[in-house]
Design a protein around this motif. Structure first.
Motif, PDB file in Angstrom:
ATOM      1  N   VAL A 164       0.842  -1.188   0.000  1.00  0.00           N
ATOM      2  CA  VAL A 164       0.000   0.000   0.000  1.00  0.00           C
ATOM      3  C   VAL A 164       0.881   1.243   0.000  1.00  0.00           C
ATOM      4  O   VAL A 164       1.799   1.371   0.821  1.00  0.00           O
ATOM      5  N   VAL A 165       0.612   2.154  -0.940  1.00  0.00           N
ATOM      6  CA  VAL A 165       1.361   3.404  -1.050  1.00  0.00           C
ATOM      7  C   VAL A 165       0.386   4.564  -0.851  1.00  0.00           C
ATOM      8  O   VAL A 165      -0.395   4.886  -1.750  1.00  0.00           O
ATOM      9  N   PRO A 166       0.395   5.224   0.317  1.00  0.00           N
ATOM     10  CA  PRO A 166      -0.497   6.365   0.534  1.00  0.00           C
ATOM     11  C   PRO A 166       0.051   7.627  -0.120  1.00  0.00           C
ATOM     12  O   PRO A 166       1.250   7.923  -0.024  1.00  0.00           O
ATOM     13  N   VAL A 167      -0.820   8.361  -0.785  1.00  0.00           N
ATOM     14  CA  VAL A 167      -0.433   9.572  -1.516  1.00  0.00           C
ATOM     15  C   VAL A 167      -1.387  10.691  -1.128  1.00  0.00           C
ATOM     16  O   VAL A 167      -2.606  10.497  -1.119  1.00  0.00           O
ATOM     17  N   VAL A 168      -0.840  11.858  -0.797  1.00  0.00           N
ATOM     18  CA  VAL A 168      -1.693  12.985  -0.399  1.00  0.00           C
ATOM     19  C   VAL A 168      -1.273  14.248  -1.154  1.00  0.00           C
ATOM     20  O   VAL A 168      -0.103  14.437  -1.477  1.00  0.00           O
ATOM     21  N   SER A 204      -0.071  14.846  -6.434  1.00  0.00           N
ATOM     22  CA  SER A 204      -1.287  14.210  -6.950  1.00  0.00           C
ATOM     23  C   SER A 204      -1.000  12.737  -7.177  1.00  0.00           C
ATOM     24  O   SER A 204       0.136  12.343  -7.486  1.00  0.00           O
ATOM     25  N   VAL A 205      -2.036  11.911  -7.018  1.00  0.00           N
ATOM     26  CA  VAL A 205      -1.822  10.484  -7.193  1.00  0.00           C
ATOM     27  C   VAL A 205      -1.386  10.180  -8.623  1.00  0.00           C
ATOM     28  O   VAL A 205      -0.567   9.275  -8.860  1.00  0.00           O
ATOM     29  N   ALA A 230      -9.308  10.638 -15.183  1.00  0.00           N
ATOM     30  CA  ALA A 230      -8.805  11.154 -16.461  1.00  0.00           C
ATOM     31  C   ALA A 230      -7.340  11.547 -16.340  1.00  0.00           C
ATOM     32  O   ALA A 230      -6.525  11.233 -17.222  1.00  0.00           O
ATOM     33  N   ALA A 231      -6.979  12.241 -15.249  1.00  0.00           N
ATOM     34  CA  ALA A 231      -5.590  12.678 -15.066  1.00  0.00           C
ATOM     35  C   ALA A 231      -4.660  11.485 -14.896  1.00  0.00           C
ATOM     36  O   ALA A 231      -3.538  11.478 -15.427  1.00  0.00           O
ATOM     37  N   THR A 232      -5.103  10.474 -14.190  1.00  0.00           N
ATOM     38  CA  THR A 232      -4.262   9.300 -13.952  1.00  0.00           C
ATOM     39  C   THR A 232      -4.051   8.499 -15.224  1.00  0.00           C
ATOM     40  O   THR A 232      -2.928   8.080 -15.537  1.00  0.00           O
ATOM     41  N   VAL A 233      -5.120   8.272 -15.973  1.00  0.00           N
ATOM     42  CA  VAL A 233      -4.984   7.537 -17.232  1.00  0.00           C
ATOM     43  C   VAL A 233      -4.067   8.296 -18.188  1.00  0.00           C
ATOM     44  O   VAL A 233      -3.197   7.704 -18.848  1.00  0.00           O
ATOM     45  N   ARG A 234      -4.240   9.615 -18.268  1.00  0.00           N
ATOM     46  CA  ARG A 234      -3.394  10.419 -19.153  1.00  0.00           C
ATOM     47  C   ARG A 234      -1.925  10.308 -18.748  1.00  0.00           C
ATOM     48  O   ARG A 234      -1.039  10.120 -19.594  1.00  0.00           O
ATOM     49  N   ALA A 235      -1.646  10.384 -17.439  1.00  0.00           N
ATOM     50  CA  ALA A 235      -0.270  10.284 -16.969  1.00  0.00           C
ATOM     51  C   ALA A 235       0.321   8.911 -17.257  1.00  0.00           C
ATOM     52  O   ALA A 235       1.490   8.796 -17.653  1.00  0.00           O
ATOM     53  N   LEU A 236      -0.474   7.868 -17.079  1.00  0.00           N
ATOM     54  CA  LEU A 236       0.014   6.513 -17.343  1.00  0.00           C
ATOM     55  C   LEU A 236       0.338   6.314 -18.820  1.00  0.00           C
ATOM     56  O   LEU A 236       1.379   5.733 -19.170  1.00  0.00           O
TER      57      LEU A 236
END
Length: 248
Positions: A164-168, A204-205, A230-236
């Motif tokens: 588990v990687v917590p991101v804030v 941001s995650v 949307a932001a996560t898919v774009r970054a990936l």
């Protein structure tokens, strides 16, 4: 359309804007990771879709994590007005968020209550003889926003295949206190572990996940707000992760 009845048996207010509701009733034929249509007695004319945080069970146990959104008639009434004994109507299971049986490692990325369906999938994976290795990035605004931190801490300690990687977004807490969060910490005290700032990645995650990729040979599951997804898919995709490897 067939509907199933389920009765609220437990209500836990975890944050000013968030509650966990547990129900028991008809066995709903959904798959872990899917969402269902929910009708509550406070707003019987309106339906909303929520994802169970438990995999399906023969005894009809359900759990939902609900955050009250601004001007949200249904979500606000669920968080503020739900009581044991309320009967919910559940219908229309759908969705394709899942982990296949290929054995490939999995990356899960959750924003806020987007954790719920991913938690259901994690619990479902414990039923497999050899679960794949899973890395779960769970995002929030601040450490206090990681509402299931104690549960995730225990799961990561018990499941050797889960990281588990917590991101804030920010390591410091908002100036305004959250009385529900404060009450939980006071009641539990030092008997439970929570994610403190020193355990968290800041940012941001989407940005944090992008620093760990690309993930050309992983199964990727993303669940959160439309903007977060949307932001996560774009970054990936920008770092070279194949789009067809991403489920959301």
């Amino acid at each position: 359309m067939q509907a199933w009845s389920s009765t609220v048996v437990q209500y836990h207010r975890l944050r000013n804007d968030l509650a966990v509701i547990r129900l028991e009733g008809d066995a709903v034929p959904f798959q872990a990771g899917q969402s269902v249509s929910v009708t509550v007695p406070q707003n019987a004319a309106l339906t909303r879709r929520y994802s169970p945080a438990l995999p399906p069970s023969r005894d009809g146990k359900l759990e939902f994590h609900v955050r009250a959104v601004p001007a949200g008639w249904v979500s606000g009434s669920i968080v503020n007005e739900t009581r044991p004994g309320h009967v919910w109507q559940i219908s229309d299971p759908r969705g394709s968020l899942h982990v296949d049986d290929s054995g490939r490692d999995v990356v899960m990325i959750a924003g806020g209550t987007g954790l719920a369906p991913l938690r259901a999938i994690l619990l479902d994976l414990t039923r497999r003889p050899q679960p794949p290795n899973v890395t779960l990035f769970v995002g929030g605004k601040s450490p206090r926003d990681l509402y299931a931190g104690d549960m995730l801490w225990l799961m990561a300690a018990e499941l050797r295949w889960l990281t588990v990687v917590p991101v804030v977004d920010q390591l410091h807490e908002p100036w305004a206190s959250d009385r529900w969060n404060d009450r939980i910490h006071a009641e539990i005290g030092s008997s439970a572990k929570f994610f403190e700032p020193e355990h968290c990645w800041e940012g941001s995650v989407a940005d944090v996940v992008a620093t760990q990729g690309p993930f050309p040979d992983r199964q990727i599951l993303v669940c959160g707000s439309p903007g977060m997804e949307a932001a996560t898919v774009r970054a990936l995709v920008e770092i070279g992760t194949p789009l067809d490897a991403i489920r959301r």
